[in-house]
Design a protein around this motif. Structure first.
Motif, mmCIF file in Angstrom:
data_model
loop_
_atom_site.group_PDB
_atom_site.id
_atom_site.type_symbol
_atom_site.label_atom_id
_atom_site.label_comp_id
_atom_site.label_asym_id
_atom_site.label_seq_id
_atom_site.Cartn_x
_atom_site.Cartn_y
_atom_site.Cartn_z
ATOM 1 N N GLN A 439 0.738 -1.134 0.009
ATOM 2 C CA GLN A 439 0.036 0.110 -0.038
ATOM 3 C C GLN A 439 0.812 1.243 -0.002
ATOM 4 N N CYS A 440 0.479 2.434 -0.741
ATOM 5 C CA CYS A 440 1.108 3.432 -0.658
ATOM 6 C C CYS A 440 1.046 4.422 0.696
ATOM 7 N N PRO A 441 1.975 4.569 1.397
ATOM 8 C CA PRO A 441 2.034 5.172 2.579
ATOM 9 C C PRO A 441 1.409 6.571 2.621
ATOM 10 N N ARG A 442 1.548 6.898 1.533
ATOM 11 C CA ARG A 442 1.339 8.709 1.108
ATOM 12 C C ARG A 442 -0.508 8.929 0.719
ATOM 13 N N CYS A 443 -0.814 7.581 0.294
ATOM 14 C CA CYS A 443 -1.945 7.644 -0.044
ATOM 15 C C CYS A 443 -3.243 6.559 0.324
ATOM 16 N N GLU A 444 -2.670 5.764 1.159
ATOM 17 C CA GLU A 444 -3.284 4.485 1.511
ATOM 18 C C GLU A 444 -4.218 3.811 0.502
ATOM 19 N N ILE A 457 4.614 0.836 -7.728
ATOM 20 C CA ILE A 457 4.469 2.353 -8.068
ATOM 21 C C ILE A 457 3.204 2.774 -7.577
ATOM 22 N N CYS A 458 2.783 4.083 -6.878
ATOM 23 C CA CYS A 458 1.603 4.574 -6.838
ATOM 24 C C CYS A 458 1.270 5.402 -7.871
ATOM 25 N N HIS A 459 -0.017 5.016 -8.423
ATOM 26 C CA HIS A 459 -0.447 5.801 -9.581
ATOM 27 C C HIS A 459 -0.885 7.078 -9.405
ATOM 28 N N HIS A 460 -1.303 7.159 -8.189
ATOM 29 C CA HIS A 460 -1.837 8.446 -7.471
ATOM 30 C C HIS A 460 -0.809 9.637 -7.263
ATOM 31 N N CYS A 461 0.420 9.276 -6.871
ATOM 32 C CA CYS A 461 1.471 10.164 -6.132
ATOM 33 C C CYS A 461 2.672 9.886 -6.801
ATOM 34 N N ASP A 462 2.831 8.761 -7.438
ATOM 35 C CA ASP A 462 4.145 8.383 -8.215
ATOM 36 C C ASP A 462 5.066 8.025 -7.067
ATOM 37 N N TYR A 463 4.734 7.554 -5.776
ATOM 38 C CA TYR A 463 5.685 7.035 -4.809
ATOM 39 C C TYR A 463 6.249 5.597 -5.535
ATOM 40 N N HIS A 464 7.541 5.300 -5.150
ATOM 41 C CA HIS A 464 7.994 4.153 -5.735
ATOM 42 C C HIS A 464 8.777 3.505 -4.677
HETATM 43 ZN ZN ZN Z 1 0.629 7.367 -3.293
#
Ligand code: ZN
Ligand code: ADP
Ligand code: ZN
Length: 723
Positions: A439-444, A457-464
């Motif tokens: 899970q993306c830690p910045r978007c859950e 990869i997070c498709h919402h904030c580009d976290y890798h």
């Molecule tokens: Zn994210």
């Protein structure tokens, strides 16, 4: 009190700024001026002269310099921009900034609009004969030996010729000059024999030349809508007038430029975000001066100056790319209508899947609908067949029915498109032992697995993040990708059909400029191939040997909470299906779903888009949703949730009573994104006027609220998505 100038500056504030005129020179409305602003300087547009200043005389600063002798923006554009800033509740300065290419927002002279011409000097001739230069310089000397070349020619012939040109220019071996611009390139190719439906559409629209008349050109994919635009543009150019053609995406630009050049014999000016700033500015200025007559562009091209226009066309009018989603949130289709009205010209909105807004306008008698119901050449439109996934064993999400159809198609030497609107390998990485998922830690939100890049990869904030070897929660080495993205389908199809080329087309494989074109150019027309791709493949580019379209995984669209999801899904299915059987060969479309009984799918497949759209419109009317009501969305985000809540509550309390339904404050459908909490307030009213009258003063109050400084907030008028 001295009279002042009112100036729009590119800042996100709902205000204009007053200045004293520059010493000794008067500026006209629509001209650019350089003014002191804050601690620096800024370029602004004069929106009014001789105004009573809104601040005390001693605080008024003076315009430093007037940059344009004649207005850069004409009266019509000024009026349009003022209206749009008011309607979309934008900062006026940002509206003006959108209208001007970046190069024209700077304190620099206007770029010349002529064509750059490069010529060999006598010295250059001898240097070439003596063979005294090497490498790029040598190649440029050789290219110019045959005669002068334009910069455009050199761009095509010699990549990176500019550095050689600079060296040779310094050495006096070449010269740069300018010649008047001409768009004419070649004699035009005649149009095909038009169908009676095409002729009727052209005659009807042409009968409205010289006055405002909105048309909806509702024609199935491949019915020849573009030929209708071309015929109309040809007539407009023959009348000595200009035309503006808007398209939703850059990807469609190269092929459209080519088609315009072939059929009309001229090069269209183009305006989109992938161009060099200088080229954008030149295209804009050439339309302004009337040197150029045809502009092709994406959203922001709707602000092109059109001093002598005869026609405006908006292709694929249903596409939500026409709505700007940040800053100044205008809608280019709606602006095109506004400009057509102001400029007294017909405007044509074309689509195979018209937006519900435009269909409602037809029903209300505001637009005239013209239909193209047949494909020229009498090839029947493909039939869509549903594949019920519930009864089938799936292989990487692909059913035996679907794989069988792919096998038959490639065996015949034909091509297949497998459509999946999801990038990456799998949308979820799951631990089979304990149920943990990445899970993306910045978007859950779940992270998408990108297998080839070994990344999540997070498709919402580009976290890798790196893909873990074992489950971080329980330590088990039992992590399994769940679901399919284009990357996984590509792999599965390549394994199943090792003898057939499999091409993946999505944002990852087409990152580079022109990569999309190159991928498709590499496709042999007479050989089998399998294309796997996202929405990008839904439009453009004729693939005559493409006879099977397989649509997988659209079920998400059937259960979305967004009230527009049904409309979007219907449009997508019809657009993608339309890629099959474009030429002589009949096409086939398979739609794989877990919900074969869903009324939207059934209606769409049994009766087509028009019937499904009527149904959707009726539902919107019952529940009083747009286009039967009007919405404004106030969004706010901040690192601290209570900042968002406080602001939204205060915003709600400041709303005037009466005539407006308010929903919220509530969390956004995605309540956390890139580490920020997001909330919103949705306002709805039956009458647009009621809504707008209430909002103007509210907007100013919001701007003055101290709680508003602790969040990032924006107002979205007629939002196209509620995220
Ligand atoms: Zn994210
Ligand atoms: P649309 O814009 O509706 O998708 P196009 O104008 O691109 O359709 O036409 C689809 C294909 O049919 C193109 O290859 C085009 O050249 C061809 N075409 C269009 N009109 C005719 C016609 N009247 N006769 C023959 N071919 C046509
Ligand atoms: Zn686990």
């Amino acid at each position: 009190m001295p009279a002042a100038l009112r100036v729009a500056l590119p800042v996100p504030l709902p205000t204009l700024f007053d200045y004293l005129p520059a010493e000794g020179s008067m500026a006209a409305v629509g001209s650019r001026v350089l003014v002191p602003f804050g601690r620096g300087k800024s370029v602004g547009i004069v929106t009014a002269i001789d105004v009573e200043p809104s601040i005390g005389g001693h605080r008024l600063k003076r315009v430093l310099r007037v940059l344009d002798d004649a207005p850069l923006l004409d009266a019509e554009l000024m009026k349009t921009l003022a209206w749009s800033a008011d309607y979309w509740l934008g900062a006026p300065g940002e509206a003006y900034a959108n209208a001007l290419p970046l190069a024209l927002r700077e304190d620099k002279p206007l770029p010349a609009t002529g064509e750059e011409l490069w010529t060999l000097t006598a010295g250059g001739q001898s240097a070439r004969d003596a063979g005294s230069r090497r490498g790029g310089s040598r190649r440029l000397l050789d290219a110019l030996a045959a005669g002068s070349c334009t910069a455009a020619d050199l761009d095509l012939a010699l990549p990176d010729w500019r550095s050689a040109a600079r060296r040779l220019l310094d050495a006096g071996l070449v010269e740069r000059s300018e010649r008047p611009y001409t768009a004419v390139v070649a004699p035009p190719v005649p149009a095909p024999e038009l169908t009676p439906e095409q002729k009727e559409a052209i005659e009807t629209i042409a009968a409205s030349f010289g006055r405002f008349a909105p048309f909806l050109l509702d024609g199935i994919t491949g019915s020849g809508k573009t030929e209708v635009y071309l015929a109309l543009i040809e007539q407009v150019l023959a009348r000595g007038q200009q035309a503006l053609l808007l398209i939703p995406e850059i990807g469609l630009a190269p092929q459209t430029v080519r088609r315009l050049r072939e059929r009309l014999g001229i090069t269209a000016e183009v305006l989109h975000s992938n161009l060099a700033e200088g080229d954008r500015a030149r295209a804009w200025l050439r339309m302004r001066s009337g040197e150029a007559t045809l502009m092709l562009g994406t959203r922001s091209a709707v602000f092109t100056p059109l001093p002598n226009v005869g026609l405006i066309v908006v292709d694929e009018e249903h596409d939500s790319a026409y709505k700007q989603q940040e800053g100044f949130r205008y809608h280019a289709r709606d602006l095109a209508l506004l400009r057509a009205r102001e400029l007294n010209v017909p405007v044509v909105l074309g689509s195979a899947t018209p937006s519900l807004e435009s269909l409602a306008n037809v029903q209300a008698g505001r637009y005239r609908a013209l239909h193209l119901r047949a494909r020229p050449g009498a090839i029947r439109s493909p039939q869509v067949q549903i594949v019920d996934m519930r009864t089938q064993r799936l292989e990487h999400g692909l059913s035996p029915t679907l794989l069988g159809a792919v096998a038959e198609t490639v065996a015949r030497g034909e091509q297949v498109l497998v459509f999946r609107n999801r990038r990456g390998y799998a949308p979820v990485l799951l631990c089979h032992q304990c149920g943990w998922h990445a899970q993306c830690p910045r978007c859950e939100h779940p992270l998408t697995l990108h297998y080839a890049r070994a990344q999540l990869i997070c498709h919402h904030c580009d976290y890798h993040a790196r893909v873990p070897d074992a489950c971080p929660a329980c330590g088990a080495k039992d992590l399994k990708p769940q679901g399919q993205g284009t990357e996984r389908l590509e792999e599965a199809l390549a394994a199943q059909f090792p003898q057939v080329p499999v091409l993946r087309i999505d944002r990852e494989t087409t990152r580079r400029r022109d990569a999309f074109e190159q991928l498709l150019d590499g496709l042999r027309e007479d050989a089998p191939a399998i294309l796997v791709g996202t929405q990008m493949l839904a439009k453009g580019h004729d693939l005559p040997n493409l006879t099977l379209v397989a649509i997988v995984g659209v079920d998400e669209g059937l259960h979305s909470i967004d009230f527009r999801a049904g409309e979007r899904l219907a449009q997508l299915v019809v657009q993608v299906a339309g890629r099959a059987g474009r030429a002589r060969k009949p096409g086939r479309v398979l739609l794989q779903t877990h919900h074969p009984e869903h009324p939207l799918l059934r209606g769409l497949l049994a009766q087509g888009y028009a019937a499904a759209a009527r149904e959707l419109l009726a539902e919107r009317k019952l529940s009083m949703l747009p286009p039967y009501s009007h919405q404004v969305l106030l969004r706010a985000e901040a690192h601290q949730r209570d900042h968002v809540e406080t602001f939204l509550h205060e915003a709600r309390a400041a709303l005037p009573d009466g005539g407006i339904q308010i929903a919220g404050p509530m969390p956004a459908p995605m309540p956390l994104r890139a580490g920020k909490h997001r909330g919103q307030l949705l306002l709805e009213a039956e009458s647009r006027a009621t809504l707008h009258n209430a909002l103007r003063s509210w907007h100013r109050e919001l701007a003055a609220m101290p709680s508003g400084r602790r969040v990032r907030w924006s107002l979205d008028v007629d939002p196209v998505d509620l995220y």
